[in-house]
Design a protein around this motif. Structure first.
Motif, PDB file in Angstrom:
ATOM      1  N   GLY A 192       3.993   1.309   6.829  1.00  0.00           N
ATOM      2  CA  GLY A 192       5.003   2.372   6.024  1.00  0.00           C
ATOM      3  C   GLY A 192       5.975   3.118   7.452  1.00  0.00           C
ATOM      4  O   GLY A 192       6.661   3.566   6.701  1.00  0.00           O
ATOM      5  N   ASN A 232       5.318   5.798  -2.214  1.00  0.00           N
ATOM      6  CA  ASN A 232       4.530   5.362  -0.864  1.00  0.00           C
ATOM      7  C   ASN A 232       5.245   5.984  -0.177  1.00  0.00           C
ATOM      8  O   ASN A 232       6.320   6.313  -0.014  1.00  0.00           O
ATOM      9  CB  ASN A 232       4.566   3.606  -0.767  1.00  0.00           C
ATOM     10  CG  ASN A 232       3.959   2.965  -1.757  1.00  0.00           C
ATOM     11  OD1 ASN A 232       2.972   2.623  -1.910  1.00  0.00           O
ATOM     12  ND2 ASN A 232       5.039   1.758  -2.521  1.00  0.00           N
ATOM     13  N   THR A 233       3.788   6.106   0.885  1.00  0.00           N
ATOM     14  CA  THR A 233       4.527   7.030   2.241  1.00  0.00           C
ATOM     15  C   THR A 233       4.615   5.982   3.173  1.00  0.00           C
ATOM     16  O   THR A 233       4.847   5.368   3.434  1.00  0.00           O
ATOM     17  CB  THR A 233       3.594   7.548   3.017  1.00  0.00           C
ATOM     18  OG1 THR A 233       2.352   8.313   1.799  1.00  0.00           O
ATOM     19  CG2 THR A 233       3.351   8.264   4.185  1.00  0.00           C
ATOM     20  N   GLN A 234       6.587   6.750   3.909  1.00  0.00           N
ATOM     21  CA  GLN A 234       7.030   5.877   4.358  1.00  0.00           C
ATOM     22  C   GLN A 234       7.776   7.282   6.042  1.00  0.00           C
ATOM     23  O   GLN A 234       7.704   8.260   5.356  1.00  0.00           O
ATOM     24  CB  GLN A 234       8.009   5.180   3.774  1.00  0.00           C
ATOM     25  CG  GLN A 234       9.444   4.458   4.259  1.00  0.00           C
ATOM     26  CD  GLN A 234      10.937   3.983   3.763  1.00  0.00           C
ATOM     27  OE1 GLN A 234      10.316   3.667   3.077  1.00  0.00           O
ATOM     28  NE2 GLN A 234      11.705   4.293   4.055  1.00  0.00           N
ATOM     29  N   SER A 247      15.139   1.076   2.912  1.00  0.00           N
ATOM     30  CA  SER A 247      14.109   2.047   2.145  1.00  0.00           C
ATOM     31  C   SER A 247      13.026   1.414   1.268  1.00  0.00           C
ATOM     32  O   SER A 247      13.761   0.649   0.268  1.00  0.00           O
ATOM     33  CB  SER A 247      14.800   3.761   2.279  1.00  0.00           C
ATOM     34  OG  SER A 247      13.512   4.413   1.322  1.00  0.00           O
ATOM     35  N   ILE A 259       7.912  -1.968   2.568  1.00  0.00           N
ATOM     36  CA  ILE A 259       7.280  -1.764   4.131  1.00  0.00           C
ATOM     37  C   ILE A 259       6.429  -2.254   3.716  1.00  0.00           C
ATOM     38  O   ILE A 259       4.836  -2.409   5.175  1.00  0.00           O
ATOM     39  CB  ILE A 259       6.277  -0.378   2.948  1.00  0.00           C
ATOM     40  CG1 ILE A 259       5.603  -0.200   2.146  1.00  0.00           C
ATOM     41  CG2 ILE A 259       7.887   0.835   3.582  1.00  0.00           C
ATOM     42  CD1 ILE A 259       4.725   1.519   2.076  1.00  0.00           C
ATOM     43  N   THR A 305       4.251  -3.571   7.725  1.00  0.00           N
ATOM     44  CA  THR A 305       4.777  -2.670   8.757  1.00  0.00           C
ATOM     45  C   THR A 305       3.966  -2.263   9.406  1.00  0.00           C
ATOM     46  O   THR A 305       2.359  -2.140   8.564  1.00  0.00           O
ATOM     47  CB  THR A 305       5.890  -1.729   8.076  1.00  0.00           C
ATOM     48  OG1 THR A 305       4.993  -0.841   6.865  1.00  0.00           O
ATOM     49  CG2 THR A 305       7.363  -2.486   7.515  1.00  0.00           C
ATOM     50  N   GLU A 361      10.288   7.404   8.570  1.00  0.00           N
ATOM     51  CA  GLU A 361      11.516   6.089   9.362  1.00  0.00           C
ATOM     52  C   GLU A 361      12.236   6.751  10.515  1.00  0.00           C
ATOM     53  O   GLU A 361      12.522   8.528  10.646  1.00  0.00           O
ATOM     54  CB  GLU A 361      12.668   6.574   8.368  1.00  0.00           C
ATOM     55  CG  GLU A 361      13.038   5.907   6.693  1.00  0.00           C
ATOM     56  CD  GLU A 361      14.028   5.921   5.752  1.00  0.00           C
ATOM     57  OE1 GLU A 361      15.176   6.593   6.962  1.00  0.00           O
ATOM     58  OE2 GLU A 361      13.425   6.997   5.125  1.00  0.00           O
TER      59      GLU A 361
END
Length: 192
Positions: free
Chosen positions: A114, A69-71, A91, A94, A97, A73
């Motif tokens: 994400g 999954n794209t995340q 981490s 998500i 979010t 920070e």
């Protein structure tokens, strides 16, 4: 004394394989720029632009390898500039979010979710955790000895045979304490 190296983490993004292809083109592979503290992890040469309701950041570094999954920070200060209110999370967590628009050279992705402010944490190799009696997900207290020493509470222990000992805080936290990547922090025995 139980000392841990500190890594101050600037804003960055982890991309899924599908999003890498949308942003950079079909079959694209991230280019290694430099190794990170965790084995197998690297900063990529490639960057993207992230856009929120109030602002944007260009040249946001991609960290590899790709993830499921794209995340994204970011720090709390970044969140204010972008006009979003992400939760503090570990981490990978998500759900519920906010998202952002991510722009690459070949396309863009409008993320529905994400974006997080990463919870402060320490990566422990299982041998270090065993030596110090630390359990995965345990909350720790850690003192940093920068120009403005302070004690971080609720530092999440993340234990795995795949990890190398390293404490991760964001730029807001690093600036508050006057610490930089490579400085040492002290684990306080009085755990939460």
């Amino acid at each position: 004394m139980k000392t841990v190296p500190v890594g101050v983490s600037a804003r960055h993004i982890h991309l899924s394989p599908a999003h890498i292809e949308i942003l950079f083109g079909q079959g694209f592979e991230l280019t290694h720029f430099k190794d990170l503290s965790q084995p197998g992890q690297f900063a990529a040469q490639e960057t993207v632009t992230i856009v929120g309701p109030k602002g944007k950041f260009e040249k946001v570094r991609i960290l590899g390898p790709s993830r499921s999954n794209t995340q994204i920070e970011i720090s709390r200060t970044d969140a204010f500039s972008l006009g979003i209110n992400p939760p503090v999370r570990e981490s990978g967590y998500i759900d519920e979010t906010p998202g952002l628009l991510v722009i690459g050279p070949e396309g863009e992705v409008d993320l529905e979710k994400g974006v997080i402010v990463a919870a402060r944490h320490i990566h422990f190799h299982t041998s270090d955790a065993d030596k110090w009696g630390i359990q995965d997900k345990q909350l720790l207290k850690v003192k940093v000895h920068g120009e403005r020493p302070l004690i971080f509470e609720e530092v999440v222990a993340r234990v795995s045979v795949q990890y190398a000992l390293d404490m991760h805080i964001d730029t807001d936290e690093g600036n508050a304490a006057g610490v930089k990547t490579g400085d040492l922090a002290e684990l306080i025995d009085e755990f939460l």
